[in-house]
Design a protein around this motif. Sequence first.
Motif, short mmCIF file in Angstrom:
data_model
loop_
_atom_site.label_atom_id
_atom_site.label_comp_id
_atom_site.label_asym_id
_atom_site.label_seq_id
_atom_site.Cartn_x
_atom_site.Cartn_y
_atom_site.Cartn_z
N GLU A 198 -2.29 -3.07 8.73
CA GLU A 198 -3.34 -3.73 8.94
C GLU A 198 -4.27 -3.81 7.27
OE1 GLU A 198 -7.61 -4.12 11.36
OE2 GLU A 198 -6.05 -2.92 12.07
N ARG A 199 -4.38 -2.38 6.79
CA ARG A 199 -5.05 -2.41 5.53
C ARG A 199 -4.09 -1.86 4.59
NH1 ARG A 199 -10.26 0.81 6.38
NH2 ARG A 199 -10.68 0.09 4.32
N PRO A 200 -3.48 -2.81 3.80
CA PRO A 200 -2.34 -2.11 2.93
C PRO A 200 -2.83 -1.18 1.85
CG PRO A 200 -2.28 -4.67 3.00
CD PRO A 200 -3.60 -4.20 3.72
N GLY A 201 -2.10 -0.17 1.57
CA GLY A 201 -2.40 1.04 0.81
C GLY A 201 -1.25 2.23 0.81
N LEU A 202 -1.50 3.23 0.26
CA LEU A 202 -0.74 4.25 0.37
C LEU A 202 -0.75 4.69 1.82
CD1 LEU A 202 0.93 6.40 -0.85
CD2 LEU A 202 -1.36 7.82 -1.40
N VAL A 203 0.50 4.89 2.26
CA VAL A 203 0.84 5.62 3.50
C VAL A 203 1.82 6.67 3.52
CG1 VAL A 203 1.76 5.09 6.06
CG2 VAL A 203 0.35 3.27 4.84
N ILE A 204 1.61 7.55 3.90
CA ILE A 204 2.53 8.99 3.92
C ILE A 204 2.79 9.23 5.67
CG2 ILE A 204 2.94 11.34 3.50
CD1 ILE A 204 0.85 10.98 1.22
N ARG A 205 4.24 9.12 5.86
CA ARG A 205 4.80 9.36 7.21
C ARG A 205 5.51 10.76 7.06
NH1 ARG A 205 4.90 3.84 6.53
NH2 ARG A 205 3.92 2.84 8.47
N GLN A 206 5.51 11.49 8.34
CA GLN A 206 6.42 12.73 8.42
C GLN A 206 7.01 12.91 9.67
OE1 GLN A 206 3.25 15.46 7.56
NE2 GLN A 206 3.27 15.83 9.58
N VAL A 245 8.05 10.28 4.08
CA VAL A 245 8.14 8.94 3.43
C VAL A 245 6.64 8.68 2.80
CG1 VAL A 245 8.31 6.37 3.92
CG2 VAL A 245 9.75 8.24 5.48
N VAL A 246 6.92 8.71 1.41
CA VAL A 246 5.63 8.06 0.79
C VAL A 246 6.07 6.64 0.23
CG1 VAL A 246 4.48 8.41 -1.48
CG2 VAL A 246 5.28 10.22 -0.04
N ALA A 247 5.10 5.59 0.38
CA ALA A 247 5.11 4.28 0.19
C ALA A 247 4.00 3.49 -0.02
CB ALA A 247 6.00 3.56 1.37
N PHE A 248 3.89 2.54 -0.97
CA PHE A 248 2.86 1.45 -0.65
C PHE A 248 3.20 0.55 0.17
CE2 PHE A 248 0.65 -2.20 -2.10
CZ PHE A 248 -0.89 -1.91 -2.20
N ALA A 304 1.04 10.18 8.65
CA ALA A 304 0.26 11.55 8.47
C ALA A 304 -0.96 11.18 7.66
CB ALA A 304 0.81 12.78 8.05
N PHE A 305 -0.95 10.13 6.67
CA PHE A 305 -2.04 9.94 5.81
C PHE A 305 -2.02 8.10 5.48
CE2 PHE A 305 -3.48 9.44 1.43
CZ PHE A 305 -4.79 9.98 1.37
N HIS A 306 -3.16 7.80 5.32
CA HIS A 306 -3.39 6.43 4.95
C HIS A 306 -4.54 6.18 4.23
CE1 HIS A 306 -4.33 1.99 6.18
NE2 HIS A 306 -3.79 1.92 4.99
N ASP A 307 -4.51 5.60 2.94
CA ASP A 307 -5.56 5.46 2.11
C ASP A 307 -5.57 4.15 1.51
OD1 ASP A 307 -7.26 5.65 0.25
OD2 ASP A 307 -6.75 7.32 -0.99
N PRO A 308 -6.54 3.01 2.15
CA PRO A 308 -6.23 1.79 1.43
C PRO A 308 -6.95 1.50 0.30
CG PRO A 308 -8.11 2.16 3.31
CD PRO A 308 -7.39 3.46 3.31
N THR A 309 -7.71 2.57 -0.30
CA THR A 309 -8.35 2.36 -1.78
C THR A 309 -7.12 2.21 -2.55
OG1 THR A 309 -8.51 4.62 -2.27
CG2 THR A 309 -10.21 3.50 -0.86
#
Length: 204
Positions: free
Chosen positions: A118-126, A110-113, A141-146
Motif C-alpha cells: 500500500e505504501r511503497p518502500g523498503l520491505v524486509i521479510r523473514q 528478503v530485502v526489497a524495494f 518484519a520491517f517496512h519503511d515507506p520513507t
Amino acid sequence: MTRGPRGFTLLEVLIALAIVGALLVIALGGMRVALGAWRQGEDRAEAYQHVRGVALSLARTVGSAHPYSAPRGEAPDSVLLFSGSETRLEFVAQAPPAPFPVPIAFTAVVVAFDESVERPGLVIRQRALPNRNPFSEAEVAFHDPTVTSLALGYMDESGNFRDTWDGAQDKTLPRAVRITVSTTLNGQTQTLPPLTVSLRVGTE
C-alpha cells in the motif's frame, strides 16, 4: 517670558510610529527567515540521520548472510540460497532482522524495494529455516515507506560489481554487496554514498 517645553506634533508622532512599524516588520521578517532556515536545517539533519540508520541496519542484516544450501521450492537438489537483483535480495542470515520468540539458527531473509504494498518502500521479510519456499512465504518484519530507492550490486571474484547474482549458478556468495539507499523525510531527500558490505565467501 519663558516658554514651556515644546511637545511633539501629530505629524512627528505619526512619522515616528511609521518608522518603528517598518523596523518591526523588517525584524519579524528576518526572524521568520532565520526560523525557517533553522527548521530546514533540523529537517535535513533528521533526514540524514534517518537514511544513515536505514543504511547501517541494512548493512548489518546483509552482512550476516551465510552460505546456506538447501532445496528451493519443490526441487529435490540443494542449491546455495542466495539470489539478488538491483532492487531485491534473497539470502539466509544467521541473525534474523527481527527476533523470533525462540532462538533460530538460520533465517530466510528478503530485502526489497517493494512497490506492490500500500505504501511503497523498503520491505524486509523473514522466515525461519528449514522450510519449503522460505522466500516466497516470508512474512514482513520491517517496512519503511520513507525509503524512495534501493540499488544493490554484487562483487565477483575479480572485484567487479554485477547487477544480479544467482547462488544456484554461481555456487558461491558474492565477495561483497553494495547498497545505495535514498529516503525522503519531512520533505528532505537524502542519498548516502554506496555502502559496501563484505560477505563470507564459500558454500556450505
